[in-house]
Scaffold this active site. Structure first.
Site, mmCIF file in Angstrom:
data_model
loop_
_atom_site.group_PDB
_atom_site.id
_atom_site.type_symbol
_atom_site.label_atom_id
_atom_site.label_comp_id
_atom_site.label_asym_id
_atom_site.label_seq_id
_atom_site.Cartn_x
_atom_site.Cartn_y
_atom_site.Cartn_z
ATOM 1 N N ASP A 292 -8.546 -7.850 -1.499
ATOM 2 C CA ASP A 292 -8.983 -8.539 -2.303
ATOM 3 C C ASP A 292 -8.008 -9.727 -3.630
ATOM 4 O O ASP A 292 -8.742 -10.542 -4.271
ATOM 5 C CB ASP A 292 -9.862 -8.176 -3.257
ATOM 6 C CG ASP A 292 -8.858 -6.814 -4.655
ATOM 7 O OD1 ASP A 292 -7.803 -6.906 -3.827
ATOM 8 O OD2 ASP A 292 -9.269 -6.359 -5.076
ATOM 9 N N CYS B 145 -3.830 -6.902 -4.132
ATOM 10 C CA CYS B 145 -2.865 -5.211 -3.311
ATOM 11 C C CYS B 145 -2.150 -4.682 -4.307
ATOM 12 O O CYS B 145 -1.739 -4.024 -3.763
ATOM 13 C CB CYS B 145 -3.054 -5.365 -1.839
ATOM 14 S SG CYS B 145 -2.118 -7.009 -1.110
ATOM 15 N N HIS C 105 0.373 -8.143 3.129
ATOM 16 C CA HIS C 105 -0.647 -6.665 2.602
ATOM 17 C C HIS C 105 0.425 -6.061 1.896
ATOM 18 O O HIS C 105 1.481 -5.480 2.383
ATOM 19 C CB HIS C 105 -1.248 -6.008 3.653
ATOM 20 C CG HIS C 105 -2.324 -5.485 2.671
ATOM 21 N ND1 HIS C 105 -3.244 -5.590 1.341
ATOM 22 C CD2 HIS C 105 -2.454 -3.931 2.945
ATOM 23 C CE1 HIS C 105 -4.149 -4.891 1.537
ATOM 24 N NE2 HIS C 105 -3.612 -3.416 1.992
#
Length: 226
Positions: free
Chosen positions: A95, A98, A204
């Site tokens: 979102d 992270c 990420h």
């Protein structure tokens, strides 16, 4: 990738409620830290992986997001390294928060405390401007304003600020081609704990544990997985 949140124009009442909730959140976390000895790191991963060599760390903002082919290869490279070093990821939501979720999980065993971690990082960046502004290729006030927003991706400047504020060594197992491991050390103190994150380059962050030690977690949102 990141789900950018819309900024609505709230009333002064809603703003005050938000500030009150943030204060209560910080007080709750402070209480947990004061009482819960289990949150103190035992650095087992660091002892087991002490042979890993780190490249010198220079804080930087995020680079370009790789294309699908490069991202796929990077993810495969990272996955192979995790298997090699007997590590496993606790998956964080994709979102945009992270990095802060992963830090919160390592610090408090609760990724939902990511808002608190972001606030502390912003305070560090704001109050120690001279330490970080040279790494930010834009107006520093604009950078802080952007980074305050929930859903804004953290970078290696915010990682350095987190290391400095929490007195922690941030250990990244990465998908970089030229190195698998990066250490981010506090600027002016010896680290009192280690925070282990995986970094799928420019895509990420997840929280790292030894294989078999990953705590159970009920997923709430879509994870960044192939």
């Amino acid at each position: 990738m990141s789900e950018k949140l819309r900024c609505g124009s709230g009333s002064s009442s809603s703003s005050l409620n938000s500030i009150s909730l943030e204060t209560e959140d910080d007080q709750t976390i402070a209480g947990i830290l004061a009482e819960d000895e289990n949150l103190k790191a035992d650095n087992r991963l660091g002892k087991r992986l002490s042979h890993l060599d780190s490249i010198p760390h220079t804080p930087r903002v995020n680079g370009e997001i790789p294309d699908v082919n490069d991202a796929t290869l990077d993810h495969e490279r990272l996955s192979e390294r995790l298997v090699t070093y007997d590590l496993a990821e606790l998956q964080m939501e994709g979102d945009g928060n992270c990095q802060f979720r992963a830090l919160a999980d390592q610090l408090f065993r609760k990724s939902d405390y990511h808002k608190h971690v972001r606030r502390q990082v912003i305070k560090q960046l704001k109050h120690h401007k001279k330490l970080y502004e040279g790494y930010v290729p834009m107006q520093y006030k604009s950078y802080l304003k952007k980074m305050k927003k929930s859903g804004e991706w953290g970078d290696h400047v915010t990682l350095q600020a987190a290391a400095d504020h929490f007195g922690a060594k941030v250990c990244l197992v990465t998908s970089f081609r030229d190195t698998c491991y990066v250490e981010i050390l506090p600027n002016d103190k010896n680290p009192t704990r280690e925070l282990w994150l995986s970094f799928w380059s420019e895509v990420h962050y997840n929280s790292l544990y030894a294989t078999g030690d990953v705590p159970p977690r009920v997923p709430k949102k879509k994870f960044w997985l192939f």
